[in-house]
Every structure is written in structure tokens, then in C-alpha cells.
Design a protein around this motif. Sequence first.
Motif, mmCIF file in Angstrom:
data_model
loop_
_atom_site.group_PDB
_atom_site.id
_atom_site.type_symbol
_atom_site.label_atom_id
_atom_site.label_comp_id
_atom_site.label_asym_id
_atom_site.label_seq_id
_atom_site.Cartn_x
_atom_site.Cartn_y
_atom_site.Cartn_z
ATOM 1 N N LEU A 2 0.828 -1.201 0.000
ATOM 2 C CA LEU A 2 0.000 0.000 0.000
ATOM 3 C C LEU A 2 0.865 1.253 0.000
ATOM 4 N N SER A 3 1.880 1.274 0.830
ATOM 5 C CA SER A 3 2.772 2.434 0.910
ATOM 6 C C SER A 3 3.496 2.678 -0.414
ATOM 7 N N THR A 4 4.029 1.627 -0.996
ATOM 8 C CA THR A 4 4.721 1.740 -2.287
ATOM 9 C C THR A 4 3.770 2.220 -3.374
ATOM 10 N N THR A 5 2.565 1.686 -3.391
ATOM 11 C CA THR A 5 1.580 2.067 -4.397
ATOM 12 C C THR A 5 1.178 3.530 -4.242
ATOM 13 N N ILE A 6 0.939 3.956 -3.017
ATOM 14 C CA ILE A 6 0.581 5.356 -2.762
ATOM 15 C C ILE A 6 1.682 6.281 -3.260
ATOM 16 N N ASN A 7 2.926 5.939 -2.949
ATOM 17 C CA ASN A 7 4.055 6.772 -3.377
ATOM 18 C C ASN A 7 4.253 6.775 -4.881
ATOM 19 N N SER A 8 3.862 5.696 -5.534
ATOM 20 C CA SER A 8 4.012 5.600 -6.990
ATOM 21 C C SER A 8 2.925 6.355 -7.745
ATOM 22 N N PHE A 9 1.805 6.615 -7.086
ATOM 23 C CA PHE A 9 0.678 7.267 -7.761
ATOM 24 C C PHE A 9 0.245 8.529 -7.035
ATOM 25 N N LYS A 10 1.217 9.342 -6.658
ATOM 26 C CA LYS A 10 0.902 10.617 -6.008
ATOM 27 C C LYS A 10 0.057 11.450 -6.962
ATOM 28 N N GLY A 11 -0.936 12.111 -6.418
ATOM 29 C CA GLY A 11 -1.824 12.914 -7.239
ATOM 30 C C GLY A 11 -3.088 12.186 -7.659
ATOM 31 N N SER A 12 -3.113 10.869 -7.469
ATOM 32 C CA SER A 12 -4.314 10.087 -7.777
ATOM 33 C C SER A 12 -5.253 10.111 -6.578
ATOM 34 N N HIS A 13 -6.525 9.971 -6.833
ATOM 35 C CA HIS A 13 -7.496 9.815 -5.758
ATOM 36 C C HIS A 13 -7.461 8.354 -5.321
ATOM 37 N N LEU A 14 -7.216 8.130 -4.031
ATOM 38 C CA LEU A 14 -7.082 6.772 -3.514
ATOM 39 C C LEU A 14 -8.409 6.261 -2.986
ATOM 40 N N VAL A 15 -8.775 5.051 -3.427
ATOM 41 C CA VAL A 15 -9.919 4.336 -2.867
ATOM 42 C C VAL A 15 -9.351 3.080 -2.224
ATOM 43 N N TYR A 16 -9.483 2.999 -0.891
ATOM 44 C CA TYR A 16 -8.943 1.866 -0.141
ATOM 45 C C TYR A 16 -10.090 1.137 0.549
ATOM 46 N N PHE A 17 -10.079 -0.179 0.472
ATOM 47 C CA PHE A 17 -11.104 -0.999 1.105
ATOM 48 C C PHE A 17 -10.523 -1.659 2.346
ATOM 49 N N GLY A 18 -11.054 -1.314 3.494
ATOM 50 C CA GLY A 18 -10.634 -1.924 4.757
ATOM 51 C C GLY A 18 -11.677 -2.922 5.191
ATOM 52 N N SER A 19 -12.148 -2.772 6.414
ATOM 53 C CA SER A 19 -13.145 -3.683 6.953
ATOM 54 C C SER A 19 -14.080 -2.927 7.882
ATOM 55 N N CYS A 20 -15.360 -3.212 7.772
ATOM 56 C CA CYS A 20 -16.313 -2.586 8.688
ATOM 57 C C CYS A 20 -16.171 -3.161 10.088
ATOM 58 N N GLY A 21 -15.414 -4.234 10.232
ATOM 59 C CA GLY A 21 -15.204 -4.845 11.532
ATOM 60 C C GLY A 21 -14.405 -3.975 12.492
ATOM 61 N N VAL A 22 -13.766 -2.918 12.001
ATOM 62 C CA VAL A 22 -12.983 -2.054 12.878
ATOM 63 C C VAL A 22 -13.864 -1.322 13.883
ATOM 64 N N THR A 23 -15.171 -1.354 13.687
ATOM 65 C CA THR A 23 -16.084 -0.712 14.634
ATOM 66 C C THR A 23 -16.570 -1.674 15.718
ATOM 67 N N ASN A 24 -16.086 -2.913 15.687
ATOM 68 C CA ASN A 24 -16.467 -3.899 16.706
ATOM 69 C C ASN A 24 -15.921 -3.518 18.082
ATOM 70 N N LYS A 25 -16.428 -4.149 19.107
ATOM 71 C CA LYS A 25 -15.911 -3.947 20.457
ATOM 72 C C LYS A 25 -14.445 -4.364 20.489
ATOM 73 N N PRO A 26 -13.599 -3.610 21.200
ATOM 74 C CA PRO A 26 -12.157 -3.897 21.219
ATOM 75 C C PRO A 26 -11.807 -5.340 21.568
ATOM 76 N N GLU A 27 -12.530 -5.952 22.484
ATOM 77 C CA GLU A 27 -12.188 -7.316 22.896
ATOM 78 C C GLU A 27 -12.492 -8.356 21.822
ATOM 79 N N THR A 28 -13.206 -7.980 20.776
ATOM 80 C CA THR A 28 -13.541 -8.924 19.708
ATOM 81 C C THR A 28 -12.678 -8.728 18.460
ATOM 82 N N LEU A 29 -11.749 -7.803 18.502
ATOM 83 C CA LEU A 29 -10.958 -7.496 17.310
ATOM 84 C C LEU A 29 -9.845 -8.520 17.094
ATOM 85 N N SER A 30 -9.826 -9.102 15.906
ATOM 86 C CA SER A 30 -8.789 -10.063 15.525
ATOM 87 C C SER A 30 -7.579 -9.291 14.986
#
Length: 92
Positions: free
Chosen positions: A47-75
Amino acid sequence: MIVGNGMLANAFSERYKNDPDVLIFASGVSNSQETLASAFQREKDMLSTTINSFKGSHLVYFGSCGVTNKPETLSPYILDNGRKPDLAMPRV
């Protein structure tokens, strides 16, 4: 530009595969049961290399909606996905 070849990448491919102004990053750790730090580091490096290679582009990154889970359930997978936007934020 599309990075990745899975379902999300393919969904955007026809419209954005040759668009230099938009970077679709739909690649990385796909196994939500992953625990190896090396797999998460490999995705972060890509991701870091790609971002640096395409400076000036609009970035669309797909993470996970699971990041909003309760902290004790995070893998490790969810915790790592929650850190990735930090790489992209300086672009804003």
C-alpha cells in the motif's frame, strides 16, 4: 489504476483500470483469520509503495467494517485493517 484482482478489483476494473487519476487499492490480506505479522506487513508495504508511486491520484482503499467492533472482539486482521487509513491520510 487498479491494484488487486479479486471481486472488488474486478467490480471497478472496467471503469478505472486505465484512469491515472483514480487508484483503486483492492489488494492485500484476504484471509480474515490471518495472524502472521509478515502478511500484514507485506500489505502495508504494498500500500505504501503504491501510494508513493501514484501521487496525485485519488485513492480508494477498502478496509473492513469490523474495525467498529468492540475492542475485545478485534482479531489481528481487523486491528491491522484499522491502521491502514493512517497511510493514506497524509494524501488528503
